[in-house]
Each structure stands twice: as C-alpha cells, then as structure tokens.
Design a protein around this motif. Structure first.
Motif, mmCIF file in Angstrom:
data_model
loop_
_atom_site.group_PDB
_atom_site.id
_atom_site.type_symbol
_atom_site.label_atom_id
_atom_site.label_comp_id
_atom_site.label_asym_id
_atom_site.label_seq_id
_atom_site.Cartn_x
_atom_site.Cartn_y
_atom_site.Cartn_z
ATOM 1 N N PRO A 104 0.852 -1.194 0.000
ATOM 2 C CA PRO A 104 0.000 0.000 0.000
ATOM 3 C C PRO A 104 0.886 1.241 0.000
ATOM 4 C CG PRO A 104 0.074 -0.963 2.184
ATOM 5 C CD PRO A 104 0.849 -1.880 1.284
ATOM 6 N N ILE A 105 0.299 2.422 -0.129
ATOM 7 C CA ILE A 105 1.140 3.625 -0.063
ATOM 8 C C ILE A 105 1.831 3.644 1.296
ATOM 9 C CG2 ILE A 105 -0.136 5.047 -1.697
ATOM 10 C CD1 ILE A 105 -1.365 6.472 0.741
ATOM 11 N N PRO A 106 2.991 4.325 1.385
ATOM 12 C CA PRO A 106 3.742 4.310 2.642
ATOM 13 C C PRO A 106 2.872 4.726 3.822
ATOM 14 C CG PRO A 106 5.047 5.352 0.926
ATOM 15 C CD PRO A 106 3.701 5.074 0.338
ATOM 16 N N PHE A 107 3.138 4.094 4.961
ATOM 17 C CA PHE A 107 2.358 4.351 6.167
ATOM 18 C C PHE A 107 2.323 5.833 6.516
ATOM 19 C CE2 PHE A 107 2.010 4.343 10.905
ATOM 20 C CZ PHE A 107 0.751 3.802 10.986
ATOM 21 N N SER A 108 3.461 6.530 6.384
ATOM 22 C CA SER A 108 3.487 7.960 6.705
ATOM 23 C C SER A 108 2.411 8.709 5.945
ATOM 24 C CB SER A 108 4.838 8.573 6.317
ATOM 25 O OG SER A 108 5.874 8.025 7.046
ATOM 26 N N TYR A 109 2.339 8.478 4.626
ATOM 27 C CA TYR A 109 1.347 9.193 3.832
ATOM 28 C C TYR A 109 -0.058 8.851 4.282
ATOM 29 C CZ TYR A 109 4.705 11.017 0.514
ATOM 30 O OH TYR A 109 5.725 11.707 -0.060
ATOM 31 N N SER A 110 -0.287 7.549 4.521
ATOM 32 C CA SER A 110 -1.612 7.108 4.908
ATOM 33 C C SER A 110 -2.082 7.803 6.178
ATOM 34 C CB SER A 110 -1.588 5.589 5.090
ATOM 35 O OG SER A 110 -2.830 5.128 5.480
ATOM 36 N N VAL A 111 -1.211 7.841 7.201
ATOM 37 C CA VAL A 111 -1.587 8.491 8.460
ATOM 38 C C VAL A 111 -1.717 9.987 8.274
ATOM 39 C CG1 VAL A 111 -0.843 8.980 10.792
ATOM 40 C CG2 VAL A 111 -0.472 6.741 9.849
ATOM 41 N N TYR A 112 -0.751 10.539 7.555
ATOM 42 C CA TYR A 112 -0.706 11.986 7.370
ATOM 43 C C TYR A 112 -2.003 12.506 6.752
ATOM 44 C CZ TYR A 112 1.165 16.427 5.744
ATOM 45 O OH TYR A 112 1.379 17.759 5.497
ATOM 46 N N LYS B 140 -4.923 11.099 6.881
ATOM 47 C CA LYS B 140 -6.015 10.988 7.846
ATOM 48 C C LYS B 140 -5.972 12.102 8.876
ATOM 49 C CE LYS B 140 -6.752 6.112 7.207
ATOM 50 N NZ LYS B 140 -5.955 4.883 7.240
ATOM 51 N N TYR C 207 0.974 -2.445 7.860
ATOM 52 C CA TYR C 207 -0.338 -2.047 8.378
ATOM 53 C C TYR C 207 -1.418 -2.578 7.458
ATOM 54 C CZ TYR C 207 -0.688 1.716 4.898
ATOM 55 O OH TYR C 207 -0.770 2.433 3.733
ATOM 56 N N TRP D 102 -9.444 3.861 10.797
ATOM 57 C CA TRP D 102 -9.024 5.259 10.729
ATOM 58 C C TRP D 102 -8.299 5.683 11.996
ATOM 59 C CZ3 TRP D 102 -10.535 8.664 6.649
ATOM 60 C CH2 TRP D 102 -10.227 9.998 6.850
ATOM 61 N N ILE E 9 -4.192 6.522 13.201
ATOM 62 C CA ILE E 9 -3.748 7.818 13.708
ATOM 63 C C ILE E 9 -3.062 7.626 15.056
ATOM 64 C CG2 ILE E 9 -4.558 10.042 14.583
ATOM 65 C CD1 ILE E 9 -6.547 10.179 12.404
ATOM 66 N N ILE F 115 7.213 10.968 10.872
ATOM 67 C CA ILE F 115 6.101 11.689 11.490
ATOM 68 C C ILE F 115 6.563 12.329 12.799
ATOM 69 C CG2 ILE F 115 3.826 11.409 12.542
ATOM 70 C CD1 ILE F 115 3.394 11.157 9.687
ATOM 71 N N TRP G 59 10.284 5.571 -5.376
ATOM 72 C CA TRP G 59 9.908 4.522 -4.434
ATOM 73 C C TRP G 59 9.159 3.413 -5.161
ATOM 74 C CZ3 TRP G 59 5.164 2.761 -2.371
ATOM 75 C CH2 TRP G 59 5.242 2.057 -1.172
ATOM 76 N N MET H 232 8.368 13.658 4.159
ATOM 77 C CA MET H 232 7.969 12.322 3.711
ATOM 78 C C MET H 232 8.591 12.010 2.361
ATOM 79 S SD MET H 232 4.089 11.751 4.989
ATOM 80 C CE MET H 232 3.442 13.058 3.978
ATOM 81 N N ASN I 168 9.836 3.960 6.115
ATOM 82 C CA ASN I 168 8.956 3.654 5.000
ATOM 83 C C ASN I 168 9.703 3.136 3.781
ATOM 84 O OD1 ASN I 168 6.242 4.370 5.902
ATOM 85 N ND2 ASN I 168 7.205 6.346 6.280
#
Lengths: 306, 306, 306, 306, 306
Positions: free
Chosen positions: C207-215, C217, D4, D10, D14, D23, D80, D256, D269
């Motif tokens: 999936p897209i990198p976790f950082s982006y996903s959380v960011y 949200k 993840y 959601w 977070i 982050i 990436w 990021m 990441n």
C-alpha cells in the motif's frame, strides 16, 4: 522547426519572437481584442455605466479554464513529442538495419548493399511526403523504370517500399546467404519501419475529439468577451492592457497547441522530418556504401528547417 | 468520429458545433438550468430575499471539483487514446503479417495467400462488431459453408478466427514450406491480434468504478443547485447567464468524458473502428493478392465516420 | 464490481447510489459531521460567540489538501487500473497459450490438451484465491489424488501449477513432439503467468507508505474539525449543510481511494477477478477441448460481481 | 516498511502515527515553529505592532509552492514505486529462472540445481547490501573457499555473481545438456538480473538535482518565516495554531518525500528489500531443491520490516 | 552534477547553495529586480501616486502562470531523467554484453576479449564527447593507427565504433566460434548501443518548441514588471521584498528548468556522463580482462562531477 540555442540569451530570444508565425498570429489576435476592449470601455465611460460583474467571477471559471488549457497543452505536446520519438526510432532502426546488413551480407554483394541503401532512404523520404501532401515520385532517388511503374500503381507507397526491403532480405535468406539467426536479428528493425509508419499515421489522422476542440473555442471566446465587462468596475481604463494580457495568456496556449498538434506539417514549430530523412540517407549510405553524401548546411540561428 | 481539419478555422468550427450530439445535449442541459435559475432569481426578487451564501464558498468546493473533473477527463481520454493506439497496432501488425506472409510463402501458393487475406480482414470486421452489438456473420466476407457452421457454434468469433490463422500457419510450417525463423518472425504479429482484442475488451468492460461515477454526478448536481443561491447576492439578475455559463463549463466536461469513455461505439466522437477495419482489408488484399479494393469515399468535412 | 451501463441514465445511477457500501459509509460519516456541526453552531449561537477565523484560511490549506487528495486518488486508481491490466494480460496470454498449444500439439494427443486446459484454469482460480484469503484446494477442478498431495505440501500454489505447465511442455519438447520454434513461441505466454502473479502480489502487498496514509487521515480530521469554526462567522446556520457538503467532498475521495487501493478483494468496486477467472476457464476449454462450459449469468444491472 | 492493514481503522492508524520516525520529526519541527510563532505574536502584542502584510500574499506564493510540493512528492514517490517494481521484477524473474532451469536441466544434475539455487539467492542478498552499506561476505550462504577469494578480489560483487550464473549455464549448454531454445528462453531472465541491478543503482545514485533540492528548502524556510507576519493582522493569537497547522502541511510533504526518495535504505517507509530477498531465497530453494526454508515470521501490525 | 547526501542536513544544504551556478544566477536576477522595485516604489512615494492595480489581478494570471511553469518544469525534468535512464541502460547493456561475450567466447581468444573491452569503452567515451563538443580522437584508448585513420574519415564516430563491434561478432560467428543462440542472445545488447545513442541525440537536438520558449520568457518578463505596480497599493514599501520573493519563485523554476533541459552538457546539475563512461570502462575491463582499472576518486560532498 526554428533552430535556436536553448538557454543562452533571454533577451535575444524575445527579440526574435516574430520568427514564429504563431506568435505573430497571437499578437494580431491580442491587438484586435485590445481595440474591442477600448471600444467597450469608452462606451461605459461615455454613458457612465458601471457593470455589476466583478473579477471574482473569473476565479470560478478559472478552474474549468485551467483544466481545458492543461488538457489542450498536454495532449498537443504529447503528440509532438511522440512524433519526435517515432522519428528518433526510425533513425535508430535504419542505422541498425544498415549496420547489420553490412556485416551479414557476403562481402562481395555490393548490388544488395546499394539496393538496401536506396530503399531505406526512399522509405524515409516517402514517409515524410506521405505525412504531408502525398508522395511525389520524383523526390525518390534512383528509381528504375520498372519499379517506378509499380510505385505508380500502388496506393500506399511507404508500405510497398517496406515490402520490397523484406522481399529482398527473404530472397537472400532463401538463397542461403543469410542465416536463421541473421533473419531473426534483422527482423525487429524492419518491423519498426511499419511501427513508425503506423504511429505517425495515427497521430496525423486523430486530432483530439471534435467536441473538445469546439468546446475549448467556445469557452475561450465567451471568457474573452466577458473580460472587459468584468474588469471595468475595478480597474477602469487599466482594463484595456489587462484584457490584452489575459487574452494573450489564454489564446497563446490554445494557438501554440494547435500548431504542434499535427507535428509533421510545415508549421514553424513542426518537426524537421525532412531534415531527419536526409540525415538518415546520409548515415545509411555512409555505412552501406562508404559513399559520403554532401551535408546541406542547415542555416544559422533562428532559421527554419522542415 | 466527426471529420474536421484541425487548426484551420476558429469560427467555422464553432458554427458547426451542433454536429456533435453531445454538444447538443450540453446546450439542452444549459438551457434547462437557465430556466431553473430564472425561476429562483424571480422568487428571490419578488419576495425580496437575500440569501446568506456568497460566491466565496465556491472556491472551497472548487478544489474537489477540479480534482474530480481532471480525473474524469484524463481517465476518459486515456481510454479513448489507448483504444486508438490498439487499433493503430492492429493496422501495423496486420500489414506486417501480410507482408511477411507474402514474402515467405512459396511463390505458387495463392490459395494460402487468399485464405490469409480473407481471415485477417474478417478478424478485424468481427472485432469491430464484437465491440459493438455482437458479430453478424453476414458482415464477414466469403465465408465457406463449413466454416460458417463452425463460426455459428463458437461463442467468441474473433478468438476462433485468430485460431484459424495460427492453425494454417502451423500446418504450412509442419509441411516444411515455412522455416523456423519464419515462424519466429511471424508469431509476434499474430500474437498482437489477441493483445489488441484483449485490450479492447478490457477498455469496453471496465468503466471507472461505480462509486466514482455516482459521486461525480451527485457532486455536480448539488454544486449546480447551489449556484443561483450563491451568486444572487453579488450579481442579481446577472446570476442567470453566469449560472448557465458555469454549468456549461462543468456539465460539458462530464458529458464529453462520458461520450469518449467507451470509444468503440457509435457516438459522434467514438473511434472510426469500422473505417479502420475497411482500410486494413484494403491494405491486406493489396499486399497479398495484388487486388485493389474500391475505396469508399469518407464524405466531406464535418461528416461522421464510424 | 457493480455492473452498470455507463452514460445511460444520470438520475437512475444517483438513485442506486447506496448499492455501493463505500457510498453508504460516506453518507454515514457526513451525517455524523452534520450532528457535530449542529452542536458547535448551537453553542456559538447560544453563547453569542463569534470565532475570529474566517473562510480565507481554507484557501491556504487548500493547496496542500488538493495535493494530498490528487496523490491519493491517482495512486489508488493506478493500482486498480494496473491490476485490471494484469488480469487483462492474463486473459490474452492464456488464450494465446491455449491456441498455440492446440495448433502445435500432435492431433492425437488429447491427454495433454486436457491437462493444459485444466492446469491453466486452475492457475487462474488459484491466483484469485491467493490474492484473497489463500488457496482452497476444493475450488480447483479435477485434481488427481497424487497431484493434490503435492499441492498440499507446497507453500505457494500458483507458483507450483505454473511449474507443472512448463514441466509438461518441456517433457513433450524433449520427446520431439514440439519443435524449437514452438518452444520459443510458447514461452512468453507461459512467462506472463509469473509476471501477472508477481505484479498482483506487488500491488496487494505494497500500500502507499504508512506515513502518507496516516498523514492524510490526520490532515482531513483536523481540516474537518476546523470547518464549523471557520465558516460560522460568514454563514451562520448555513454552516451546517456547508460543512456537510465540504466534508462529503473530502471524505468521499479518501474512502473511495481506500476501497480501490487493494483491487483484488471483495469490496463493492474491486475487480471481478472471479468472473474473469471463470471466463478464462470457459475460453480455454472451448479452444483446447471443444467442450462448452456453461456460462453463469452475471445478474442484472446494479448487481455485484466478484 | 511499517506493516499495516490498509483501510481498516481510521483512528487506530492515527493512534500509531508515531511509529514512523518521519512523522515524529515532523511533529518536532511543528512544535519548534509553534514556539517561534508564540514569541513573534507576543512581541507584536506587547509593542502593539500591526504588520502591513496580510494573508492575500500567500495565495500568490501558493502557485509556486504547490508546483514545488507536487514536483517533490511525485518524483519521490515515483522513485519509491519504481524501486518496488524493480524488486517485483526480480521476484518474477528469479522464480521463472528457477522453474525453467529445474524443468530443462537433466533430471540427475542435482549439483547444478544446488549451485543455481545458491547463486540466485546470493545475488539478491548481495544486491540488498550493495544498495545499503556494501556487501558483507558473511551474509552470503555456503560460499566455498575458492569462490570467496574471488569475491574478495572483485569490486562489484552482484555483477560477479551474475557472471557466475551465466558462465555455468553456458558451460552446460556447450556440454549439450541445454538446447538452443533453452538458452534463448533462459536468457531474458538472467538479463533482468542486470537490469534490476542497474535500475536500482540509478535510483540510488541520482537524487533530484541539487538546485531543486536547495531551492525547495529555501522556499519553505522563507514561507514559514513569513507566516506569523502575514497572519497576525487577521487572526491575532489564532496565528499560533494556524502557523503550526500550515507548517505541518508543508514540512510534512517535504520530509515524507525525503524519506522515500532513496527507497533502499533503513528508513521507516523504505522498501523491505531484505524481506523480499529472503522470500526469493525461500521460493528458489523450494523450486530447485524441494527443500523448505523456514519462514521467519514478520511480526505483528505496525511492526517494522527492512 | 553536484554530489550531495540527500536528506541529511537541511541547513548545511542551504549554506552551500551557491555551489550551483544557476542558484547564483537566480540570486543576481532577484537582486536586480529588487533595485528596480525600489526605484519604482520611491517614485510612487515621492510623487504620491497610488496605482489602480491591486493584487487580485495576479490570481487571474496565476492560472496561466502555473500551467506554464508546470509544463516547463515537467518537460525539462523528463528530459533529464530520460537522459539518466538512457545512460543507465547503457551501463546495464555494456555489462551484459561483456559478461555474455566473456562466457561465450572460446577460452583462449584473449585478443577478441581485449578488442571488445576497448571498443565498448571507446563507444561510451565517444558518445560522451559526441553529446558535448564533438569527439576528440585522443580521448579514445589504444586506437591503432589504421583504425584511427578510418575514425578520422567517418562523420559519425560512435556509429562507426558500434559497427566495428558488430562486425567482429559477425566474423567470429561466421567462423563458428559463436552459435546461433549466442548471436541471438548477444544482439539486443548491441542494439541498445544504437538506441541509447539515438535517444540522447533526440533529447539534445529537440528542445521545447521555440514558441513555448519565447512565450514563457515574455510572460514572466511582463508579469515581473507588473508586480511592483500591483503590490504597492496594498503593501507600500513591503513591495520590495515581496517582489523579490515572488520573482525568486518564478525565475527560479524557469532557470533551473533551463539548466537541466540539455542534461549532457557541463552545467552544474547536468548528468555525470563522463563519470558513468569511466565506470563502464572499469566494469568492462574487469569482466573481460580481469584487469583492474584505477578508480579516480570523485571528490567530497558538494564537489562537482561531469
């Protein structure tokens, strides 16, 4: 194509801007709109009218405008650049074809070498003209009478020349002078003649859908017409240069995109397919015949090459 | 596809805009919204209501709107252009297949030449109909009785014709009339028949996800409904033409994208797959049989070709 | 995948919007935010508070918001569309594999034909399940006892089936029933089994990198929370529907992107990999065994296919 | 890479946001800016200064800002994702190489099978380390003394291992145990070892041009510095959280992008190249030796894998 | 190319910004505009003029500005990155060519090994110079007298060297020391020499169309000139730093794009084609001759490599 040295001289480039016919067309259009805006502003001033519109409405329309102009610019440039890539592939593959043929053919078979050099060159010249006004037989080099007759009969000249090249290769292969590995190695480069031909025809014959083309024109015309009405309230007579500048921005992107959309023609920024075809001829003859073809000098800076 | 000369005449193009059914649909939609806006504004004026909304809210929504419209336009155009590329590849590969077959087959084997010319043409015609309403056997050319029966039994006609072509090639190869190198050289062009077929089926059968499709429609409907409420405060009765213009901008992009999303149908801006199939037939017969097929003239400017 | 006729009926599509679970989730989320906004506005109204924020702040944040949503939508759609392309390639290559095998194998070798038809179908079914919950052996067709045991031992079932296919081809080739050219021609289509398999695993596992996903949200949550504070000053109680609409816009793009990001699952808009696998089975058996497989009807419009 | 489950929860995502070092860095940066903004606002308040700047200036700068951030995000993500594709290709091709070798090699030649299984695995492990800190010979499996010495001499280990694989194939081919068609079929998969290697080196060694890298940093620093001055007039002490939020938005995209720009390292990441290399080893041994390699469990959700 | 460690040190990078000539040019341009803006503002202040323009006009122009700058940046970066990819392909293919030749050639044929090592290296060195100022024969390594004469005669040196490589391969093949499969396996890597050569020539010889190049310059010049007039009303003497900052933003994107547009030159951010050519020489000699070529150290951080 207009020859220029990228990134050398900001002001000399601007000074030579009228070299490009499209830029001249843009300037004419902008002057016309300037006259129109002057008339409208004078009427407003004379009759003391203050239109209710203000410039905020243009930011709403700006979204769609930017989508349209990005779409227009991107698709046009993609065609232009894909066309350039195709002709680049043609250069690569004709060179490789010539090199492999020269290395594989029996040392003594100069007749075939000359035949291939001539036909590969003729294919490129025929392709150039096929994408413009149609092939003129007198542009092709050294066509023997019999072959010329056949060329007169067929409807699709580049197609036929490509067939002749394969046919000769196949004849030599059947005669045992080319091995199986040679034929397998030669083939992708011959195939690319058809691929380049087909891709260029596709680019030429398929402009963006008519709906989009009309829609953009309607949109820009209406938007341009609204400008003096929308700006007069805030900017008074400054409206005239502002309208001209904004219209310059919009019409410029549209007209430049129009110019490069069909990149094989004779517009100022079209691809120099003729020049490339001559380069290929030179390279191919140098490789296959050790014969040097005189280079035609391609003129100074800001000159045009087609 | 509507035939037009790109970049020749700004005003003649606009004049012929109703040639496209989609543009007509857009105009109808815009007129309807105009009536609606007139009613709303009249109510506001009559009862002296000033809605609290103002146009600033639209710039917030504009972000998402532009993302949606860009997404819609780009994906639809990509399908249309990929479809065109696939049919371009079909042109290239059928030509190459015909040329290599003609050069490789024994000089005397005219029966096979005729067989391949017929089957390649039939494949293209069947593909055209397979992507529209289903293959009609009477459209195919010169189908012998026995083969016609087999075609009636199979569910997937283009698939079966492609199989017949390979089977014949294999038979000739086994009989020794084609060499190993010939088979290896012929094969990529036969394979591309399946590749084009599969890619076109993919484009046709997979529109953008249903969620996106509905979401865009809901969004535009709500946005269009808010326009008169949001603009009346600032622009009074100017709201009517403004609403129409902004709605024209949005609905236009959506409807044009809808039209070209499935590019193999009979909409005004769909690809001229029928025309391409006939061109292929002409080319293939010219190469393999030296028989000229009459060209059907494709009509004047602004005429439609399918 | 939800089946629908693109571009036929604007309002019927909207009417059926709750067919999609994601759209339902979006509606729930929007209603929740509506309640929240009502509470906040009531508090402001009751205590007569006027927050200092105004809507201009949102245009500053809009830049980053639009970058994030474009990034999210594009990357998710690219995965979905690439996944579709991979399964399209699977269709093309299994068909071609079947056609070439049928044409190349000795006329009498029906056992091998049946073997290949079965294994190619099983590969596709195993791939479908491998990308969902793991392969269930009872879904595969006609697995003999011995082979079933081997399948139970290996960790990666599709891998093993692909090996079995190549092994059989190699055995026949070694026995002299397939020529060198046949092997070279068959091989790219076998190889594409591994390529499709690997590409689908890549899409699923990355999936897209976790950082982006959380960011994203965090950003949307904070932005949504600010909306009632920023809009109340300008729009009073209109804030409630506006907040809901803007939140609908943002959360919609995020949730739809989430849904199609892993396109091989059982979400409403995921790819109908099961349906495609069955189509392949039907095609392959039709080609190799002349046996017709009953078509399972795929339901009416707005029905779901997985 | 942080493991993840996309699209499941959601708020749990977070909650775990500080799992990612980037982050955390972003949060630190934002707090620092918060302190700075507090100081500036206090000074303004205390000395009763009202700066002339207002927030409208930021929309002018927003154009360039968005271009820069889009450019930064897109190019970093492309690296990436291309890196991931390359390692995906490595998986596909090592599998195919193993399968074809296993099917083509004489049934009894277990020595070669073991040799290839070992060398393919070693290639992947060497590549992983080559893209990090340099190859450590003790990480490679079962290196015989003589070979180890050679590996110590060469400067480019993965290069040399790939050579060893081809050399062994060629030796077997010369000995007559592999046919011409086998060699032609095996070769593209061996070649892809070099292609993946070269592409990864390219991604690693060529960050975006230094000018762009510095330019973006200068731009964001200046923009961030201007924020408190530009917002104070309109928003008073609200300036502090607003500055922090806007800075969070900008600095987040930049940091990021920095993290994923070189995707082969040990950032949170980055791609799990080590994990992929071990998977390849497992697959290759399973295919070529029927030996099962113990799977190392890759930990629970939100754990890190490199 | 300027060597730097991406993502290590925000402030050290900024500190070294003047390492790049382009950044220095940008700073000069910005200072010049600062002087101009000071003059204009002083005139306004002295004669108490308040220009009617305000900053809202810039958001109208911003749409076109952003389209132009995105177009400029994207196309320039694409050239730079495609150029890098081509040289990466050159690395991959020369390595593979060397490895396959070393494995296929008879163990005793050291003369051919040395010949190929020399010619492959010379091809890369000649390509580097061909894309800069033209090939200098003294840069090539170990050219025998006779060959040197031939190189002096031909117009296109890299073309000729590539021919020599194929010719030698063909001679060995005809002599029976290379098999058909060897020739088929070697050929794609030889072909890529021509492909890289052609692609680099295409990138170098085809800058963006002259119209676009001039148009962007005119647009930025006019926009920059309008800035002090448009900002003075709202921001007074703050206009000076603001004008400088906005101009910094615009001119920066344009000048950086100019720098990387032709990526094979000697600008600070151009590709290190010389360095890559030397790496290839080192690799090729290591593989084919077991001879180690001394590595030239490429300097410390922020040093320049060409």
């Amino acid at each position: 194509m207009i020859i220029y040295e990228p990134n050398k001289n900001w002001f000399r480039d601007i000074w030579n801007l009228t070299t490009s016919w499209t830029i001249r067309k843009i300037i004419n259009g902008v002057l016309l709109v300037g006259v129109l805006a002057t008339v409208i502003c004078s009427v407003f001033y004379h009759f003391d009218i203050v239109p209710l519109l203000n410039s905020s409405i243009f930011s709403l329309l700006g979204i769609v405008l930017s989508i349209l102009l990005v779409f227009r610019t991107t698709t046009a440039y993609d065609r232009w650049w894909e066309g350039r890539k195709q002709w680049g592939d043609l250069v690569n593959n004709t060179r490789t074809l010539a090199v492999i043929l020269h290395a594989c053919l029996p040392k003594t078979d100069d007749a075939s070498r000359m035949y291939f050099a001539r036909q590969i060159s003729n294919f490129c010249i025929a392709l150039r003209d096929h994408l413009r006004k149609g092939v003129k037989r007198e542009e092709l080099i050294d066509v023997p009478a019999e072959e010329g007759e056949a060329l007169g009969r067929v409807q699709h000249v580049p197609n036929y020349i490509a067939y002749l090249i394969y046919d000769r290769m196949q004849t030599i292969y059947k005669a045992g002078a080319l091995t199986e590995a040679d034929m397998i190695n030669l083939k992708p480069h011959h195939q690319s003649l058809f691929d380049v031909l087909g891709a260029c025809e596709r680019i030429k014959k398929t402009p963006i859908p008519f709906s989009y083309s009309v829609y953009i024109k309607v949109f820009i015309s209406l938007y341009g017409l609204m400008l003096p009405f929308g700006l007069y309230k805030d900017f008074g007579f400054y409206t005239i240069p502002l309208t001209m500048f904004i219209f310059f921005a919009m019409i410029g992107l549209e007209l430049m995109a129009q110019e490069i959309e069909d990149p094989f023609g004779l517009d100022c920024n079209d691809l120099p397919t003729g020049d490339i075809a001559l380069t290929i001829r030179k390279n191919v003859f140098e490789i296959l015949e050790n014969r040097s073809v005189k280079e035609t000098t391609s003129g100074g800076i800001y000159s045009k090459v087609f």
